[in-house]
Design a protein around this motif. Structure first.
Motif, PDB file in Angstrom:
ATOM      1  N   GLY A  10      -4.350 -23.542   6.266  1.00 45.77           N
ATOM      2  CA  GLY A  10      -3.798 -24.802   5.664  1.00 45.77           C
ATOM      3  C   GLY A  10      -2.358 -24.720   5.795  1.00 45.77           C
ATOM      4  O   GLY A  10      -1.541 -25.389   4.866  1.00 45.77           O
ATOM      5  N   GLY A  11      -1.904 -23.995   6.433  1.00 47.34           N
ATOM      6  CA  GLY A  11      -0.645 -23.649   6.506  1.00 47.34           C
ATOM      7  C   GLY A  11       0.229 -22.664   5.718  1.00 47.34           C
ATOM      8  O   GLY A  11       1.469 -22.295   5.960  1.00 47.34           O
ATOM      9  N   LYS A  18       3.152 -16.359  10.699  1.00 48.05           N
ATOM     10  CA  LYS A  18       2.252 -17.215  11.461  1.00 48.05           C
ATOM     11  C   LYS A  18       0.744 -16.636  11.788  1.00 48.05           C
ATOM     12  O   LYS A  18       0.320 -17.271  12.651  1.00 48.05           O
ATOM     13  CB  LYS A  18       2.909 -17.849  12.678  1.00 48.05           C
ATOM     14  CG  LYS A  18       4.046 -18.661  12.246  1.00 48.05           C
ATOM     15  CD  LYS A  18       3.813 -20.111  12.371  1.00 48.05           C
ATOM     16  CE  LYS A  18       4.968 -20.831  11.456  1.00 48.05           C
ATOM     17  NZ  LYS A  18       4.437 -22.269  11.158  1.00 48.05           N
ATOM     18  N   HIS A  98       0.040 -28.955   1.400  1.00 49.30           N
ATOM     19  CA  HIS A  98       0.834 -29.784   2.476  1.00 49.30           C
ATOM     20  C   HIS A  98       0.263 -31.313   2.687  1.00 49.30           C
ATOM     21  O   HIS A  98      -0.757 -31.486   2.190  1.00 49.30           O
ATOM     22  CB  HIS A  98       0.364 -29.108   3.832  1.00 49.30           C
ATOM     23  CG  HIS A  98       1.128 -27.742   3.944  1.00 49.30           C
ATOM     24  ND1 HIS A  98       2.431 -27.829   4.090  1.00 49.30           N
ATOM     25  CD2 HIS A  98       0.864 -26.555   4.117  1.00 49.30           C
ATOM     26  CE1 HIS A  98       2.842 -26.449   4.089  1.00 49.30           C
ATOM     27  NE2 HIS A  98       1.699 -25.843   4.195  1.00 49.30           N
ATOM     28  N   GLY A  99       1.206 -32.092   3.054  1.00 50.94           N
ATOM     29  CA  GLY A  99       0.904 -33.465   3.438  1.00 50.94           C
ATOM     30  C   GLY A  99      -0.508 -33.689   4.194  1.00 50.94           C
ATOM     31  O   GLY A  99      -0.798 -32.773   4.726  1.00 50.94           O
ATOM     32  N   GLY A 100      -0.872 -34.647   4.159  1.00 52.24           N
ATOM     33  CA  GLY A 100      -2.124 -35.151   4.873  1.00 52.24           C
ATOM     34  C   GLY A 100      -1.965 -35.841   6.201  1.00 52.24           C
ATOM     35  O   GLY A 100      -2.812 -36.336   6.743  1.00 52.24           O
TER      36      GLY A 100
ATOM     37  N   GLY B  72      -3.266 -34.532  10.163  1.00 55.37           N
ATOM     38  CA  GLY B  72      -3.334 -33.411   8.897  1.00 55.37           C
ATOM     39  C   GLY B  72      -4.674 -33.800   8.143  1.00 55.37           C
ATOM     40  O   GLY B  72      -5.570 -34.608   8.888  1.00 55.37           O
ATOM     41  N   TYR B 240      -7.935 -29.956  12.153  1.00 57.81           N
ATOM     42  CA  TYR B 240      -6.766 -30.567  11.625  1.00 57.81           C
ATOM     43  C   TYR B 240      -5.551 -29.588  11.772  1.00 57.81           C
ATOM     44  O   TYR B 240      -5.650 -28.397  11.865  1.00 57.81           O
ATOM     45  CB  TYR B 240      -6.993 -31.136  10.087  1.00 57.81           C
ATOM     46  CG  TYR B 240      -6.999 -29.853   9.314  1.00 57.81           C
ATOM     47  CD1 TYR B 240      -5.996 -29.755   8.600  1.00 57.81           C
ATOM     48  CD2 TYR B 240      -8.232 -29.222   8.705  1.00 57.81           C
ATOM     49  CE1 TYR B 240      -5.803 -28.519   7.212  1.00 57.81           C
ATOM     50  CE2 TYR B 240      -8.372 -28.181   7.910  1.00 57.81           C
ATOM     51  CZ  TYR B 240      -7.193 -27.962   7.158  1.00 57.81           C
ATOM     52  OH  TYR B 240      -7.284 -27.098   6.169  1.00 57.81           O
ATOM     53  N   SER B 242      -1.909 -28.275   9.986  1.00 57.61           N
ATOM     54  CA  SER B 242      -1.312 -28.123   8.770  1.00 57.61           C
ATOM     55  C   SER B 242      -0.054 -27.213   8.778  1.00 57.61           C
ATOM     56  O   SER B 242       0.131 -26.060   8.722  1.00 57.61           O
ATOM     57  CB  SER B 242      -2.472 -27.374   7.900  1.00 57.61           C
ATOM     58  OG  SER B 242      -2.868 -26.078   8.567  1.00 57.61           O
ATOM     59  N   THR B 243       0.894 -28.017   9.055  1.00 60.14           N
ATOM     60  CA  THR B 243       2.235 -27.539   8.780  1.00 60.14           C
ATOM     61  C   THR B 243       3.296 -28.502   7.957  1.00 60.14           C
ATOM     62  O   THR B 243       2.852 -29.583   8.311  1.00 60.14           O
ATOM     63  CB  THR B 243       2.891 -27.249  10.470  1.00 60.14           C
ATOM     64  OG1 THR B 243       1.971 -26.331  11.095  1.00 60.14           O
ATOM     65  CG2 THR B 243       4.375 -26.628  10.197  1.00 60.14           C
TER      66      THR B 243
END
Lengths: 100, 371
Positions: A10-11, A18, A98-100, B72, B240, B242-243
């Motif tokens: 999810g980031g 990374k 994070h945004g969707g 996303g 999906y 996700s950054t």
């Protein structure tokens, strides 16, 4: 020695150069270590930049908004921080912020 | 004796799913703290969204619906769920993916690759509308011209219109977006915190049809928790992206989000409670006559943001004088913003034009420079 696997999804991999998957060795005997040891080991060994620790930790625990899975099960069902870890366990941390 | 299998940890009864009582629970629903196994979770998650859709009568049989897709987690799960429910309950919908390319190198180009894969995975047509072709400005160029600070303001206004234009191009008048319960609660809280009562009243409606836009928008995930969306995507192994966006996120929303997350840690139902409060919030109607005192009926009014309002009691929708887009003002918001930018656009560009490389990328590189 307990060998476990860590995943950042999810980031959240931004805090570890990374890299999404990590192997982690906890220097304790089986049955002695808990999730708390995993969290502090992540801060010490995996998070690349000390400045990124607040992205992961808040008030000495995993920040709200980060979903924690222990072997694909919600950690809220596994005693959370007090879960006694075993070799081969997989811990997944997913940011939901994070945004969707 | 049955064949002995690998010694497994004995499951306690409390570790079992509270619905089927047969499988191990893997998650706890934030809404009601119920413990569920994967299969029951899928079923409950999907059924609840189906109920939200049918209770609000969101769709008509045979309708074509555009899914606002960013790549996303929310929009990817939305595309997957819409396909599943459309087939399971025979909604009779024709589904199309609609994406906006804001022109942010190193962010949107990567997430659009995800949408392109979704197109194949879900077997839906995909339409991509870009800021550059619509407005002759990419977000990278806008940020290079006006700085990071207002990036979300520009992007938000332009995206809203871009989605409408994309849908209009495809002859679609209904867009579904992946806004979830957490987003809704966040917006309600934000509007309360900054006293924006005008927006507060409308912020909880599941379906919006405004005079500013000919196209309906709806939010099937209105009552769906972010946590469950992320878990659904994770367990179903959905593809999906996700950054975080390369540009500074809207600071106030970020603060509100953290506040909400902290509140939720103590009381998981808080998200539903805030939405419930938002839904029942009703403003005292203002007396119309006061504002018209000493004013001629056809008088125009210049607003703080530079736009010009025509007289308030218009019955027909007005159009922007510049671009023809529906607008209650003389110029639509996008044209006002772009007009300001146009005045500041550099007349001469250097060979090392940052917009090509992506201003965001350049800024990131500069951030890491040290002496």
């Amino acid at each position: 020695m307990i060998k476990v696997k860590i995943e950042f999804l999810g980031g959240l991999d931004v805090i570890s150069n990374k890299q999404r998957e990590h192997k982690l060795i906890i220097d304790k005997e089986e049955g002695e270590a808990t999730m708390k040891d995993v969290i502090s080991a992540i801060c010490e060994k995996i998070i690349a930049d000390e400045k990124d620790i607040p992205v992961f930790i808040e008030d000495e625990t995993v920040r709200p908004g980060i979903l924690v899975l222990i072997n694909d099960t919600d950690w809220e069902l596994e005693d959370g921080e007090n879960y006694v870890i075993e070799s081969g366990d997989v811990f997944t941390f997913t940011s939901t912020l994070h945004g969707g | 004796m049955p064949v002995e299998s690998k010694p497994e940890k004995k499951l306690k009864v409390t570790a079992l799913c509270e619905l089927c009582h047969g499988r191990k629970a893997v998650m706890k629903r934030p809404k009601n703290l119920q413990k569920l196994c994967k299969e029951c979770f899928y079923k409950v998650f999907e059924t609840e969204i189906h109920n939200t859709i049918t209770d609000a009568n969101l769709f008509q049989y045979g309708e074509t619906v555009a899914i606002g897709a960013s790549g996303g987690k929310d929009s990817t799960v939305l595309a997957s769920i819409m396909k599943t429910l459309n087939e399971r309950y025979n909604y009779g919908l024709k589904l199309v993916l609609l994406s906006i390319d804001e022109g942010i190198v190193g962010y949107r180009d990567d997430s659009l690759d995800t949408v392109k894969r979704n197109k194949i995975q879900y077997d839906m047509p995909l339409e991509i509308v870009s800021y550059k072709e619509l407005y002759n400005w990419s977000m990278d160029e806008i940020v290079a011209c006006s700085g990071m600070r207002n990036s979300c303001t520009y992007c938000g206004v332009l995206r809203r219109q871009a989605l409408d234009r994309g849908a209009a191009k495809l002859n679609i008048n209904h867009i579904v977006t992946g806004h979830n319960a957490d987003d809704m609660a966040e917006t309600v809280l934000m509007n309360i915190l900054r006293g924006d009562t005008k927006r507060l009243e409308k912020s909880c409606s599941i379906l919006t049809e405004s005079a500013d836009s000919p196209i309906k928008r709806s939010k099937p995930f209105k009552y769906t928790y972010q946590k469950e969306i992320v878990l659904y995507a994770h367990y179903k192994k959905l593809d999906y992206f996700s950054t975080e966006c390369s540009y500074a996120p809207e600071a106030f929303r970020g603060t509100t989000r953290e506040l909400l997350k902290a509140l939720e840690a103590n009381r998981p139902s808080i998200i539903m409670d805030i939405i419930y409060s938002g839904e029942h919030f009703e403003l005292k109607r203002k007396k119309q006559t006061v504002s018209y005192k000493n004013k001629k009926k056809d008088e125009t009014q210049i607003n703080a943001d530079g736009s010009i309002s025509l007289n308030k009691d218009f019955t027909k929708a007005n159009k922007c004088e510049k671009c023809g887009y529906l607008s209650s003002n003389k110029l639509c918001k996008a044209c006002v913003l772009l007009g300001g930018l146009e005045a500041n656009r550099a007349k001469i560009t250097l060979d090392t034009d940052t917009s090509v490389e992506g201003a965001a990328k350049l800024t990131r590189t500069l951030e890491h420079l040290s002496f």
